[in-house]
Enzyme design. Sequence first.
Site, PDB file in Angstrom:
ATOM      1  N   LYS A 195       0.867  -1.178   0.000  1.00 44.95           N
ATOM      2  CA  LYS A 195       0.000   0.000   0.000  1.00 44.95           C
ATOM      3  C   LYS A 195       0.910   1.236   0.000  1.00 44.95           C
ATOM      4  O   LYS A 195       1.431   1.644   1.028  1.00 44.95           O
ATOM      5  CB  LYS A 195      -0.906  -0.003   1.237  1.00 44.95           C
ATOM      6  CG  LYS A 195      -1.662   1.316   1.472  1.00 44.95           C
ATOM      7  CD  LYS A 195      -2.591   1.672   0.331  1.00 44.95           C
ATOM      8  CE  LYS A 195      -3.314   2.987   0.608  1.00 44.95           C
ATOM      9  NZ  LYS A 195      -2.406   4.169   0.465  1.00 44.95           N
ATOM     10  N   GLU A 273       9.018   1.429  11.315  1.00 48.18           N
ATOM     11  CA  GLU A 273      10.083   2.434  11.187  1.00 48.18           C
ATOM     12  C   GLU A 273       9.382   3.772  11.251  1.00 48.18           C
ATOM     13  O   GLU A 273       8.767   4.210  10.285  1.00 48.18           O
ATOM     14  CB  GLU A 273      10.847   2.224   9.876  1.00 48.18           C
ATOM     15  CG  GLU A 273      12.160   2.981   9.821  1.00 48.18           C
ATOM     16  CD  GLU A 273      12.012   4.356   9.219  1.00 48.18           C
ATOM     17  OE1 GLU A 273      11.957   5.339  10.019  1.00 48.18           O
ATOM     18  OE2 GLU A 273      11.934   4.472   7.992  1.00 48.18           O
ATOM     19  N   CYS A 307      13.247  10.779   7.583  1.00 47.09           N
ATOM     20  CA  CYS A 307      13.104  10.414   8.993  1.00 47.09           C
ATOM     21  C   CYS A 307      14.427  10.456   9.730  1.00 47.09           C
ATOM     22  O   CYS A 307      14.445  10.549  10.965  1.00 47.09           O
ATOM     23  CB  CYS A 307      12.460   9.037   9.112  1.00 47.09           C
ATOM     24  SG  CYS A 307      13.313   7.760   8.180  1.00 47.09           S
ATOM     25  N   GLU A 405       9.419  16.763  15.459  1.00 44.40           N
ATOM     26  CA  GLU A 405      10.149  16.557  14.208  1.00 44.40           C
ATOM     27  C   GLU A 405       9.610  17.536  13.161  1.00 44.40           C
ATOM     28  O   GLU A 405       8.429  17.495  12.829  1.00 44.40           O
ATOM     29  CB  GLU A 405       9.966  15.115  13.737  1.00 44.40           C
ATOM     30  CG  GLU A 405      10.744  14.768  12.493  1.00 44.40           C
ATOM     31  CD  GLU A 405      10.519  13.326  12.066  1.00 44.40           C
ATOM     32  OE1 GLU A 405      11.404  12.774  11.385  1.00 44.40           O
ATOM     33  OE2 GLU A 405       9.463  12.753  12.404  1.00 44.40           O
TER      34      GLU A 405
END
Length: 502
Positions: A195, A273, A307, A405
């Site tokens: 997906k 992750e 990330c 973040e």
Amino acid sequence: MFVVKTFRFVQVPLNLQLRTMHLLKNKAYINGEWVSARSDKVFEVTNPATGEVIGTAPDMDVVDAQHAIDSASRAFATWQDTTAKERSRYLRNWFDLMVKNLESLAKIVTLESGKPLVEARGEVFYGNSFVEFFSEETRRIQGEIIPSPVANRKILVEKQPIGVAGLITPWNFPHAMITRKAGAALAAGCTCVIKPAEDTPFTALALMELAHEAGFPKGVVNVVTSSRGNAPGIGNLLCQSPLVAGISFTGSTQVGKLLYKQCSSGIKRLGLELGGNAPFIVYKSADVDSAVKGAMGSKFRNCGQTCVAANRFFVQSDIYDSFVEKLTNEIKALKIGNGEEPDVQVGPLINQAQFEKVTTLVQDAVSKGAKVLVGGKGAPQHGRLFYEPTVLTDIKDDMRVYSEEVFGPVVNIFRFNTEEESVAMANNTERGLAGYFYSRDVSQIFRVARKLEVGMCGVNEGMISTAEAPFGGVKESGLGREGSHHGIEEFTYVKYVALGNL
């Protein structure tokens, strides 16, 4: 057999070039066939640099996803029995085709993600390397014979594939996040339902065209595309379907926690992750020029939308002024623009939501006393999703950029005095994906590398990702590892066989 098509890219808009490419698909890939949504609904995909519609993709729902799961489950019955050598050959064929079509893949990545073409080429090269690595590693999935405490008994241990793997991938690396997951899953003998993110489905479909050409049997790899509205339902189905043995997800910590909860009812194998908040520490013994170079690579790749991007910069007082001046000068020289244009280094943010997030975080910091050395606002002259590379100083712990973040081209710089202070500040976060520091003090290198609460640590190095190394974090940055031989372990289980009365 396959045919590598050639194209002339001379003064032709990228979107027009791509319409002639055999890799640009507008249908999903299930059970070896190109299919529309059962509802015939589609959603538009736009170029974040220009706002132009690239094309449409099927807006699938749980009915379509169930079809993909069923196809993968049927395929697993035979795929799990293929030899390691056979799986290696399929993966190698896929890799070879991706190498031959690198430029076409890179152009699709640039078109739908906005990243500069040179970076897109780098991503495709990087993503390809995982398929190459796992094509070789599949023949090294080994068991063991354990000495038995009983004379007439043998203890055998072997690794077997877990089954159907649901792979949910993000938009910031639409090529590499698929190959890093699928390469390992397929090498282990699993089948896949992928997906991709709604912002970047065309890269995933291009990879499926090459997988089809590589000869993978029907149902072994499948891609389900959907709009943002249908994504939660499909994700929930993948997590709760008894036919899906494991989930591998890359994305936000918030969504990762939701998937973790949804997988609990079936006790599925789970790889997450998730978000990062990477510290970048520069000690007084560091080579400042090297640290600046590493900071630029770590921070501004994909407009800061990675990330593992450095998010919080901690600089020792002795070299603070020198580092900040040199870094700011480098940032001022960055070229912003459409990734199709030559020499562009910073492209757009992916969508309006991300643009608003970055804008809000910077405004919050400034309203609480942060100083803007460069940037600090949007760059509408390039397009509505462009944001100027920004440097903020005088950061305080009540500012959102201290703990959140940013996922954008914003550098937040803190001053520190002692090593202990730097480590405490770096670890003062719920995330622990990557961390970086620069030092030429050997004793300090070993001390700090041990104390940083991260899954990956770059020492005098700002670019740490490679297929050969385990990728993943600690704390709320996730579970499991991708890449390296550890990546295959996420898709296998260990079976113990006792042979008695020998």
